[in-house]
Design a protein around this motif. Structure first.
Motif: not given
Length: 573
Positions: A27-33, A520-527, A563-573
């Protein structure tokens, strides 16, 4: 922009971003995007629950579970694994529909922990308190977090809260009122019970054309965990999802994701649309529908997200050996204070009003300290009646005495016709529920469980290797803390009976798609970015590499905001 109508039925064929799940991550990601103009499609397998729609009758509560193959499309989804049981939610708003509203931040010193697989080794989370602090603040403001006005009108001076405050003096815990996503104050900012709430800055998704949202301030009914029919709870359907819809997001309920695959230009998401009136029908037998998306945010909850990645790992290209690991129950333990020397009145107030925080060895340097929280727990009136009926031998005895007395009076000619006192004695004082109080404990158990697929070639289902064995010291300390509270109130303590069979019940399952604590241990990173799968992110409880310690909802929401902050920056780049 006009609000988008809540959709039921087939979703669109394409979207910029598909968000799977509508809980504290999705819900948080959906609203931000959506607020930034992206074409967002939210998929939720469960139903929408407007105020007044949560069932209260025994028949309604009995059918309010999720199992489409049995014709059940309700809110509670119960799981039983080898070492623990778990209850999660299905519905628009995810876990916010059934949680107890507590929005605590993760302790700043608890972003490091003993390594679950390497005894004697300490590890550090890939994110720290400073990384989440601005996102904690943003979520708290959006949800208008409040504490119960304990020092205000007498209606808010709850016996259970007073008891927790008084009992804390004899323990090593520090007492505080809980920060809650509950509205206690009216339009003038004054504490009020059952007052109409002012409109937010966006239409309510359940009543987009109404001049009033139909929501009221908390009526202190203790019904938060079975759905708030007053709308006093700031659940995600009233808040982030309503705002997302207002910004143009498409919300689809009763739409369950069954498959995910990478394509040259993004992802292909296969869904099944449920029809509750059609009766029992396995999800796999529903007609499939396909959505093409440039990006996907997976936020189906710890169990849902892990399951989808395990069943679609080859089609997505997920190669991390950490998938399924670091599963735990956030140290959840249920206990009960019984027969206290004072009335506790658990049916009054929000489910949780206060907590005691106990320090961790990271704070004190004492190996006997285990970071944990113990919170008071209320319950609805129907639960109090069930508790009294559980004392049926006493009621049978009272009934027998009443019948015998009436027969004797009839035969002796001395029968009296006024029965009020007799009926009152038959019902009893109700002391069992009035002098009793559940306690909810949570903290830092060992995240060494693995979620895996049973029968992977034939309708796979989820199971877990987590047990209480490696967390025994933690749970023994938790039981002692709860016993101290019961002793301070001159009551006795009983732990949830399943604990004696080395089982616990969790409403906060975490892990399965963990963030890295090393490369070596994570499926995802910090974003939340899935390693090796560009465009796919995960942001829910599954990404936590260990227990949050406090109630995890706020930390999940803050992580999603990051995550939303980082995704929006990715879209804008």
């Amino acid at each position: 922009m006009e609000p988008v109508v809540l959709l039921v039925g087939e979703p669109p064929d394409r979207a910029d971003v598909v968000v799977i799940g509508s809980g504290f991550g999705g819900s948080v990601v959906a609203e931000r995007l959506a607020a930034e103009g992206l074409d967002v499609c939210v998929l939720e397998r469960g139903k929408a629950y407007p105020p007044g729609s949560f069932p209260r009758t025994p028949s309604g509560l009995g059918a309010n579970f999720w199992d489409p193959s049995s014709g059940l499309h309700g809110m509670f989804d119960a799981w039983s694994f080898s070492g623990l049981d778990s209850i999660v939610s299905s519905g628009l708003g995810g876990g916010s529909l059934i949680y107890a509203n507590v929005l605590l931040r993760k302790d700043a010193s608890w972003f490091r922990q003993p390594h679950p697989y390497r005894p004697g080794v300490e590890e550090v989370w890939p994110i720290g308190y400073d990384d989440l602090e601005p996102h904690y603040e943003r979520v708290e403001q959006f949800l208008d977090v409040q504490t119960m006005p304990f020092d205000g009108p007498s209606a808010f001076q709850l016996p259970k809260t007073v008891a927790m405050r008084d009992a804390s003096a004899g323990t090593r815990g520090s007492f505080s009122l809980a920060p809650l996503a509950v509205r206690f104050r009216d339009a003038a900012g004054e504490p009020a019970v059952g007052a109409e709430l002012p409109l937010d800055g966006y239409p309510n998704i359940h009543r987009p054309d109404s001049p009033s949202s139909g929501r009221r301030t908390c009526r202190l009914l203790g019904e938060c965990d079975v759905g708030c029919n007053e709308g006093a709870k700031s659940s995600l359907d009233h808040t982030y999802l309503s705002a997302a819809s207002h910004h143009g997001a498409h919300l689809h309920v009763l739409t369950e994701v069954t498959g995910m695959a990478r394509t040259p230009d993004g992802f292909e998401i296969t869904v099944a649309v449920h029809e509750p009136d059609a009766g029992p029908r396995p999800t796999a037998e529903r007609p499939p529908h396909t959505i093409h998306a440039k990006r996907v945010v997976l936020a189906a909850g710890t169990l849902g997200s892990t399951y989808l990645l395990l069943t679609n790992r080859d089609a997505l290209g997920v190669t991390s050996p950490a998938l399924g690991t670091r599963f735990c129950g956030n140290g959840d333990l249920l206990g009960f204070i019984l027969g206290a020397a004072r009335a506790l009145e658990g049916t009054r107030g929000p489910v949780i009003s206060s907590y005691l925080r106990f320090a961790d060895q990271v704070d004190t340097g004492d190996d006997l300290d285990h970071g944990m929280y113990v919170e008071d727990a209320g319950y609805p009136a129907i639960a109090a009646w069930l508790a009294e009926l559980s004392q049926s031998p006493a009621m049978v005895g009272r009934l027998g005495r009443l019948v015998a007395m009436r027969l004797r009076e009839r035969f002796t000619g001395g029968a009296h016709t006024h029965l009020s006192a007799d009926i009152s004695r038959l019902i009893g004082r109700g002391s069992f529920s009035d002098d009793s109080l559940p306690l909810l404990g949570m903290g830092r158990d060992v995240p060494d469980g693995t979620l895996f697929l049973k029968d992977p070639d034939d309708r796979p289902t989820l199971d877990s290797t987590w047990t209480t064995r490696t967390s025994q010291r933690y749970f023994a300390t938790m039981v002692r803390r709860m016993e101290q509270l019961a002793d301070a109130l001159d009551g006795r303590f009983e732990v949830n009976p399943t604990f004696w069979f080395r089982r616990v019940i969790t409403v906060h399952p975490l892990g399965g798609v963990p963030m890295s604590t090393s490369e070596h241990e994570g499926v995802v990173d910090s974003y939340g970015r899935v390693r090796g799968v560009d465009g796919l992110r995960v942001c829910d409880g599954s990404v936590m590499p260990g227990p949050v310690g406090a109630n995890p909802s706020l930390t999940i929401a803050a992580f999603a905001d990051r995550v939303a902050d980082d995704l929006l920056a990715e879209v804008a780049s």
